[in-house]
Design a protein around this motif. Sequence first.
Motif, PDB file in Angstrom:
ATOM      1  N   THR A  62     -11.650  32.129  27.798  1.00  0.00           N
ATOM      2  CA  THR A  62     -11.956  32.673  26.466  1.00  0.00           C
ATOM      3  C   THR A  62     -13.377  32.250  26.074  1.00  0.00           C
ATOM      4  O   THR A  62     -13.552  31.374  25.222  1.00  0.00           O
ATOM      5  CB  THR A  62     -10.940  32.166  25.421  1.00  0.00           C
ATOM      6  N   GLU A  64     -15.696  33.685  24.324  1.00  0.00           N
ATOM      7  CA  GLU A  64     -16.060  33.921  22.929  1.00  0.00           C
ATOM      8  C   GLU A  64     -15.613  32.767  22.035  1.00  0.00           C
ATOM      9  O   GLU A  64     -16.362  32.300  21.173  1.00  0.00           O
ATOM     10  CB  GLU A  64     -15.443  35.241  22.417  1.00  0.00           C
ATOM     11  N   PHE A  68     -18.070  30.241  20.138  1.00  0.00           N
ATOM     12  CA  PHE A  68     -17.962  30.135  18.677  1.00  0.00           C
ATOM     13  C   PHE A  68     -17.828  28.672  18.254  1.00  0.00           C
ATOM     14  O   PHE A  68     -18.526  28.218  17.340  1.00  0.00           O
ATOM     15  CB  PHE A  68     -16.758  30.928  18.158  1.00  0.00           C
ATOM     16  N   VAL A 193     -19.558  33.717  14.508  1.00  0.00           N
ATOM     17  CA  VAL A 193     -18.693  34.813  14.952  1.00  0.00           C
ATOM     18  C   VAL A 193     -19.547  35.916  15.572  1.00  0.00           C
ATOM     19  O   VAL A 193     -19.242  36.432  16.654  1.00  0.00           O
ATOM     20  CB  VAL A 193     -17.858  35.367  13.779  1.00  0.00           C
ATOM     21  N   SER A 196     -21.217  34.703  18.940  1.00  0.00           N
ATOM     22  CA  SER A 196     -20.284  34.528  20.053  1.00  0.00           C
ATOM     23  C   SER A 196     -19.618  35.823  20.480  1.00  0.00           C
ATOM     24  O   SER A 196     -18.905  35.847  21.496  1.00  0.00           O
ATOM     25  CB  SER A 196     -19.210  33.501  19.676  1.00  0.00           C
ATOM     26  N   THR A 197     -19.843  36.892  19.736  1.00  0.00           N
ATOM     27  CA  THR A 197     -19.255  38.196  20.103  1.00  0.00           C
ATOM     28  C   THR A 197     -20.356  39.236  20.326  1.00  0.00           C
ATOM     29  O   THR A 197     -20.700  39.558  21.461  1.00  0.00           O
ATOM     30  CB  THR A 197     -18.281  38.677  19.024  1.00  0.00           C
ATOM     31  N   TYR A 201     -22.448  39.853  23.920  1.00  0.00           N
ATOM     32  CA  TYR A 201     -22.346  41.065  24.728  1.00  0.00           C
ATOM     33  C   TYR A 201     -23.671  41.813  24.836  1.00  0.00           C
ATOM     34  O   TYR A 201     -23.968  42.402  25.885  1.00  0.00           O
ATOM     35  CB  TYR A 201     -21.248  41.973  24.160  1.00  0.00           C
TER      36      TYR A 201
END
Length: 205
Positions: A62, A64, A68, A193, A196-197, A201
């Motif tokens: 995980t 992300e 985070f 948030v 980390s997302t 990407y």
Amino acid sequence: MFSFKRFVTDLMLYRKAMLVSLLIFAAGVALGAANADTLTRLILSDLEKLGEYSRQLSQTKTPELHFFTFIFLNNALKSVAIMVLGGLLGIMPSVFLLMNGVALGYVVAAAASRGEHVLDVIVRGLLPHGIIEIPAILIASGFGLQFGYLAIKSLGELGARDPGERTVDWRGFFKTFFRGACWVVLLLVVAAVIESTLTFYLVRS
């Protein structure tokens, strides 16, 4: 107590400290951009360690969530610490702002020297989360600088015989200080948030 309107009012009340915060950060950015080659030699080992840690996080089940947690705790703890340490005559917030500005200026200048498109680096790697994270850091540092200013002013008023001659309202300041810390942490949650997302990407794509 936690009203956003009151928080904005606090920022206007301490607008001089917030402006000084911005100016110190901007000076750091300029310094980092102008001395990218020298800084590369000085911080190369730290960058390699950070890069290795980032690769380890990206390989977890995980990534992300791990990114985070790391990003939020790192930024939140440093920001709150800088607010508190600002009471030591405002020295630590100034150093913190300068170093963060230098780091940002270095990243952009180093990317340009490698032939990368600077606008692409800013839009994809910095802007999504930085539009929230950087103001939050500037605000935290601004509160720290205000704390330092009031500490200096309070020291200068120690010799006043009449308590009425003392102008520093510590009770009022700490109310705004606590409110500011809460909003800074909340802003950093949102920034973490996003970083980390979305930023994660965008940079990998």
